[in-house]
Design a protein around this motif. Structure first.
Motif, mmCIF file in Angstrom:
data_model
loop_
_atom_site.group_PDB
_atom_site.id
_atom_site.type_symbol
_atom_site.label_atom_id
_atom_site.label_comp_id
_atom_site.label_asym_id
_atom_site.label_seq_id
_atom_site.Cartn_x
_atom_site.Cartn_y
_atom_site.Cartn_z
ATOM 1 N N THR A 178 0.832 -1.202 0.000
ATOM 2 C CA THR A 178 0.000 0.000 0.000
ATOM 3 C C THR A 178 0.869 1.256 0.000
ATOM 4 N N CYS A 182 0.673 3.833 -3.095
ATOM 5 C CA CYS A 182 0.257 5.229 -2.905
ATOM 6 C C CYS A 182 1.279 6.178 -3.509
ATOM 7 N N VAL A 201 -1.198 2.818 -10.936
ATOM 8 C CA VAL A 201 -0.643 1.912 -9.931
ATOM 9 C C VAL A 201 -0.660 0.492 -10.480
ATOM 10 N N LEU A 261 -5.862 1.452 -1.956
ATOM 11 C CA LEU A 261 -5.347 2.333 -3.009
ATOM 12 C C LEU A 261 -6.480 3.101 -3.702
#
Length: 348
Positions: free
Chosen positions: A292, A296, A305, A335
């Protein structure tokens, strides 16, 4: 005689062997090729390490797999749980065989006998004796961060009674600015021992002092001072206690808040080492937190991503990172929430 039969087979079927290598299963394939030598009886293993077609395919997948998601695609994928779970099932676990660890009696320092540190990236403690391999052993791996920067994190198991001193030695040796703990001490069974003091404790050569405690709704933050010899260093410890046993949290917001606090501390800390993250085994919740954090950062800087690629890279460094399909789904949800906040801030 057995070896002679094996070598004779290989020499007389060289074209077949070469063909098998050339048609290794491609990434994403469930097909594996097995050369059945059972007819030759049991033979002693050759001294040269052999990579099986299955292992080669797994390595290729971890190196090459990826699926960059734009912001709209990320919003769509979180509702397609079947697709996420199917994708997760294809990712090789990359667990290692205990025989790959050349450390006698390392089992005494492992919380779970099947969860071992991958040799190429494992943390090695500095030992007074180069012959005492066990004193240099800890079940921990360096994990690459965003853009592959080396040693951004250390993923490790929850300390045991006989590894608490090793844990603090690692924190000192690696100049860690932050420790993130994502487990209760006990969840049906023991998950981790209490490895920090109430006020002051000495763990091997490292003295730990608790400066202050800050209670938040989902985690407790402690400011610690570490002393070793005539040196001192400040370290932040976060204990996240809201992760339910054998499930994922209902909300991703607390994990995002923890991540932001940790990143703020990391950026402002004098120590520039890796952030140490652990749960119990050091692969499931630990993998979620690290993935995560990386995701991010990627969203923030690139606007896309690639959770598949991030997970593969984590598993290349430590087998089994992000342990279940539910955890893989949870990372996507975290996310997606972060993306929604970014969009609100930027008006996109």
């Amino acid at each position: 005689l057995q070896k002679s039969k094996l070598l004779t087979f290989v020499f007389h079927n060289l074209d077949l062997v070469i063909l098998m290598v050339l048609i290794l299963p491609r990434r994403g394939s469930n097909v594996s090729l097995v050369l059945d030598m059972s007819a030759l009886g049991s033979v002693e293993p050759l001294s040269v390490a052999v990579v099986t077609p299955r292992e080669a395919a797994a390595r290729e997948y971890l190196l090459a797999a990826g699926r960059p998601l734009t912001r709209p695609q990320l919003r769509d994928i979180v509702v397609n749980t079947h697709k996420l779970h199917a994708e997760f099932a294809e990712i090789p676990m990359n667990f290692i065989d205990p025989k790959e660890l050349d450390v006698p009696n390392h089992g005494t320092k492992n919380r779970y006998k099947t969860i071992l540190p991958n040799p190429h990236s494992r943390v090695i403690l500095k030992s007074k004796s180069c012959n005492d391999l066990l004193s240099s052993y800890i079940n921990a791996n360096y994990i690459r961060g965003y853009l592959g920067n080396e040693k951004a994190f250390i993923a490790t198991q929850g300390p045991m009674v006989n590894t608490v001193n090793d844990f603090w030695q690692m924190a000192w040796q690696e100049e860690a600015p932050v420790i993130v703990m994502i487990t209760k001490l006990k969840e049906k069974n023991e998950k981790c021992v209490l490895y920090w003091p109430e006020k002051r404790g000495i763990y091997g050569r490292v003295e730990v002092l608790v400066n202050s405690i800050r209670e938040c709704e989902h985690y407790t933050a402690r400011s610690l001072t570490l002393k070793c010899g005539n040196q001192t260093r400040v370290l932040q410890h976060y204990w996240y206690t809201s992760w339910p046993d054998h499930k994922t949290p209902d909300s991703t917001m607390p994990l995002l808040q923890l991540m932001e606090d940790v990143e703020t501390d990391r950026r402002t800390a004098a120590a520039m080492g890796p952030v140490i993250v652990h749960c119990s085994a050091g692969i499931g919740r630990t993998g979620c937190f690290i993935a995560t954090t990386i995701g991010c950062r990627q969203l923030q800087l690139e606007g896309v991503v690639d959770v598949l690629s991030i997970t593969c890279r984590l598993r290349a460094d430590r087998g089994g990172m992000i342990q279940t399909g539910e955890q893989y789904e949870f990372v996507h949800h975290a996310l997606s929430l972060y993306e929604a906040r970014l969009s609100a801030e930027t008006g996109q």
